[in-house]
Design an enzyme around this catalytic site. Structure first.
Site, PDB file in Angstrom:
ATOM      1  N   GLU A  85     -61.650  61.114 -82.181  1.00  0.00           N
ATOM      2  CA  GLU A  85     -61.793  60.732 -80.762  1.00  0.00           C
ATOM      3  C   GLU A  85     -60.527  60.584 -79.946  1.00  0.00           C
ATOM      4  O   GLU A  85     -59.566  59.868 -80.308  1.00  0.00           O
ATOM      5  CB  GLU A  85     -62.548  59.316 -80.847  1.00  0.00           C
ATOM      6  CG  GLU A  85     -62.855  58.611 -79.250  1.00  0.00           C
ATOM      7  CD  GLU A  85     -63.550  57.306 -79.351  1.00  0.00           C
ATOM      8  OE1 GLU A  85     -64.289  56.945 -78.393  1.00  0.00           O
ATOM      9  OE2 GLU A  85     -63.407  56.663 -80.257  1.00  0.00           O
ATOM     10  N   ASN A 137     -49.939  61.511 -77.787  1.00  0.00           N
ATOM     11  CA  ASN A 137     -50.336  62.143 -76.708  1.00  0.00           C
ATOM     12  C   ASN A 137     -51.246  63.149 -77.163  1.00  0.00           C
ATOM     13  O   ASN A 137     -50.929  63.967 -78.233  1.00  0.00           O
ATOM     14  CB  ASN A 137     -49.221  62.898 -75.917  1.00  0.00           C
ATOM     15  CG  ASN A 137     -49.618  63.563 -74.693  1.00  0.00           C
ATOM     16  OD1 ASN A 137     -50.448  63.264 -74.155  1.00  0.00           O
ATOM     17  ND2 ASN A 137     -48.945  64.807 -74.511  1.00  0.00           N
ATOM     18  N   ASP A 160     -59.358  59.113 -68.250  1.00  0.00           N
ATOM     19  CA  ASP A 160     -59.000  58.722 -66.774  1.00  0.00           C
ATOM     20  C   ASP A 160     -59.291  60.003 -65.977  1.00  0.00           C
ATOM     21  O   ASP A 160     -58.943  60.869 -66.016  1.00  0.00           O
ATOM     22  CB  ASP A 160     -57.459  58.483 -66.954  1.00  0.00           C
ATOM     23  CG  ASP A 160     -57.028  57.584 -65.578  1.00  0.00           C
ATOM     24  OD1 ASP A 160     -57.702  58.132 -64.568  1.00  0.00           O
ATOM     25  OD2 ASP A 160     -56.045  56.802 -65.533  1.00  0.00           O
ATOM     26  N   LYS A 164     -57.240  60.804 -57.106  1.00  0.00           N
ATOM     27  CA  LYS A 164     -56.573  61.758 -55.988  1.00  0.00           C
ATOM     28  C   LYS A 164     -56.441  63.162 -56.265  1.00  0.00           C
ATOM     29  O   LYS A 164     -56.055  63.578 -57.422  1.00  0.00           O
ATOM     30  CB  LYS A 164     -55.264  60.844 -55.724  1.00  0.00           C
ATOM     31  CG  LYS A 164     -55.397  59.489 -55.170  1.00  0.00           C
ATOM     32  CD  LYS A 164     -53.924  59.298 -54.805  1.00  0.00           C
ATOM     33  CE  LYS A 164     -54.016  57.565 -54.316  1.00  0.00           C
ATOM     34  NZ  LYS A 164     -52.722  56.952 -53.936  1.00  0.00           N
ATOM     35  N   ASP A 196     -68.024  58.771 -65.918  1.00  0.00           N
ATOM     36  CA  ASP A 196     -68.592  58.099 -64.836  1.00  0.00           C
ATOM     37  C   ASP A 196     -68.459  58.581 -63.620  1.00  0.00           C
ATOM     38  O   ASP A 196     -68.768  57.632 -62.810  1.00  0.00           O
ATOM     39  CB  ASP A 196     -68.603  56.606 -65.229  1.00  0.00           C
ATOM     40  CG  ASP A 196     -67.041  55.960 -65.238  1.00  0.00           C
ATOM     41  OD1 ASP A 196     -66.266  56.513 -65.535  1.00  0.00           O
ATOM     42  OD2 ASP A 196     -67.106  54.853 -64.845  1.00  0.00           O
ATOM     43  N   THR A 263     -70.456  51.088 -74.923  1.00  0.00           N
ATOM     44  CA  THR A 263     -68.929  50.236 -75.037  1.00  0.00           C
ATOM     45  C   THR A 263     -69.143  49.186 -73.724  1.00  0.00           C
ATOM     46  O   THR A 263     -69.612  49.316 -72.791  1.00  0.00           O
ATOM     47  CB  THR A 263     -67.714  51.138 -75.046  1.00  0.00           C
ATOM     48  OG1 THR A 263     -67.743  51.742 -73.833  1.00  0.00           O
ATOM     49  CG2 THR A 263     -67.792  52.126 -76.177  1.00  0.00           C
ATOM     50  N   SER A 264     -67.989  48.350 -73.853  1.00  0.00           N
ATOM     51  CA  SER A 264     -67.850  47.489 -72.856  1.00  0.00           C
ATOM     52  C   SER A 264     -67.219  48.148 -71.651  1.00  0.00           C
ATOM     53  O   SER A 264     -67.709  47.785 -70.378  1.00  0.00           O
ATOM     54  CB  SER A 264     -66.952  46.353 -72.924  1.00  0.00           C
ATOM     55  OG  SER A 264     -65.440  46.924 -73.379  1.00  0.00           O
ATOM     56  N   PHE A 265     -66.724  49.146 -71.672  1.00  0.00           N
ATOM     57  CA  PHE A 265     -66.176  50.113 -70.541  1.00  0.00           C
ATOM     58  C   PHE A 265     -67.303  50.829 -69.955  1.00  0.00           C
ATOM     59  O   PHE A 265     -67.541  50.760 -68.623  1.00  0.00           O
ATOM     60  CB  PHE A 265     -65.374  51.179 -70.914  1.00  0.00           C
ATOM     61  CG  PHE A 265     -64.663  51.908 -69.904  1.00  0.00           C
ATOM     62  CD1 PHE A 265     -63.596  51.804 -69.265  1.00  0.00           C
ATOM     63  CD2 PHE A 265     -65.356  53.122 -69.407  1.00  0.00           C
ATOM     64  CE1 PHE A 265     -63.116  52.403 -68.147  1.00  0.00           C
ATOM     65  CE2 PHE A 265     -64.811  53.895 -68.392  1.00  0.00           C
ATOM     66  CZ  PHE A 265     -63.619  53.597 -67.964  1.00  0.00           C
ATOM     67  N   GLU A 266     -68.521  51.376 -70.525  1.00  0.00           N
ATOM     68  CA  GLU A 266     -69.337  51.936 -69.939  1.00  0.00           C
ATOM     69  C   GLU A 266     -70.410  51.219 -69.379  1.00  0.00           C
ATOM     70  O   GLU A 266     -71.071  51.216 -68.238  1.00  0.00           O
ATOM     71  CB  GLU A 266     -70.479  52.694 -71.062  1.00  0.00           C
ATOM     72  CG  GLU A 266     -71.345  53.636 -70.488  1.00  0.00           C
ATOM     73  CD  GLU A 266     -72.167  54.436 -71.590  1.00  0.00           C
ATOM     74  OE1 GLU A 266     -73.015  54.987 -71.291  1.00  0.00           O
ATOM     75  OE2 GLU A 266     -71.668  54.584 -72.909  1.00  0.00           O
TER      76      GLU A 266
END
Length: 284
Positions: A85, A137, A160, A164, A196, A263-266
């Site tokens: 992942e 990385n 991420d 821009k 998203d 997940t909490s992010f989704e």
């Protein structure tokens, strides 16, 4: 160290004083705090030596030296399918999958120590033995550390989006990254992606559809009225001007993969009214 002619030499920061800190490609992350507190700090102290891979560095503290090698059989003490992942965040998805699939091994790649420390908390709580992590990385992990064809499944969930236009070069999923992913994945291996943000989803689809190394698992699916892209554009979501005449005739969007926990992010994305785009490709 020499700098490729197509890149300008750094004029400020540490790399301007020492070219060994210069990276020819922009990284897909920004620096964040690395200080640990409470349960995370305690779990890190107890578990990091065992579960976080000690990687030889090249220059930066998230780089991977060209001599680095990941021997999965030795690390996990067995031979099993390996899931990697990229950007594991707080470790929710990978820890959940590791519980559900003890027959598989999992490697979390994350640059932020607090996220990895939270994964250490989950490892302790769930008694996991089939998870390891690396603070590095991601492109360097795929390009250097992992052996060619050693990965059975690759996940890139909610990387991420770098909104821009001038920052799109920082997006993780691009042509050069697809080549690195193809190197690490075994023939027949699966690359699962989710975002998203529709603009990034379109870029992911463009990159993977154009790659000679991958084929979509859902070509032409979820087009027209069934496409999340059609809904986003027509409804004017994500700040777009409503375009009632827009239709996504290309599709290729995968159904939500039931192996990816919410997940909490989704969850926050859903609350903000954003749709989630899933993609899935097979290494040819």
């Amino acid at each position: 160290m020499s700098i490729p002619q197509e890149h300008k030499p750094p004029v400020s920061g540490r790399a301007a004083e020492d070219l060994s800190y210069y990276r020819s490609e922009p990284v897909s992350f920004v620096r964040r705090g690395s200080r640990l507190h409470g349960k995370r700090e305690e779990a890190w102290e107890r578990q990091a030596d065992r579960f976080v891979i000690d990687v030889p560095r090249h220059h930066a503290d998230t780089s991977v030296h060209e001599d680095a090698a990941f021997d999965a059989d030795a690390v996990y003490g067995r031979r099993a399918p390996l899931t990697v992942e990229i950007g594991s965040g707080l470790g929710e998805a990978i820890a959940h999958a590791a519980v559900d699939h003890p027959e598989r091994d999992f490697l979390a790649v994350e640059v932020y120590r607090p996220g990895l420390a939270q994964l250490m908390v989950r490892i302790e709580q769930k008694g996991l033995e089939n998870v390891r992590a690396v603070q590095a990385n991601a492109p360097e992990v795929l390009d250097v550390m992992l052996a060619p064809g050693s990965v059975d499944e690759l996940w890139v969930f909610f990387s991420d989006p770098w909104h821009k236009a001038k920052h799109h070069k920082r997006r993780l999923v691009k042509e050069s990254f697809a080549a690195k992913a193809a190197r690490a994945l075994a023939p027949g291996g699966i690359w699962r992606l989710a975002t998203d943000w529709s603009n990034y989803a379109e870029q992911m689809r463009e990159v993977l559809d154009a790659s000679p190394d991958f084929e979509s698992l859902h070509p032409g699916e979820r087009t027209g009225e069934d496409s999340p892209l059609t809904l986003v554009r027509r409804a004017g979501l994500e700040g777009h001007e409503p375009d009632p005449d827009f239709t996504d005739d290309r599709g290729g969007w995968a159904p939500r993969w039931d192996g990816r926990m919410l997940t909490s992010f989704e969850g926050k994305a859903h609350k903000a009214g954003r749709l989630v785009f899933d993609l899935a490709y097979r290494r040819i």
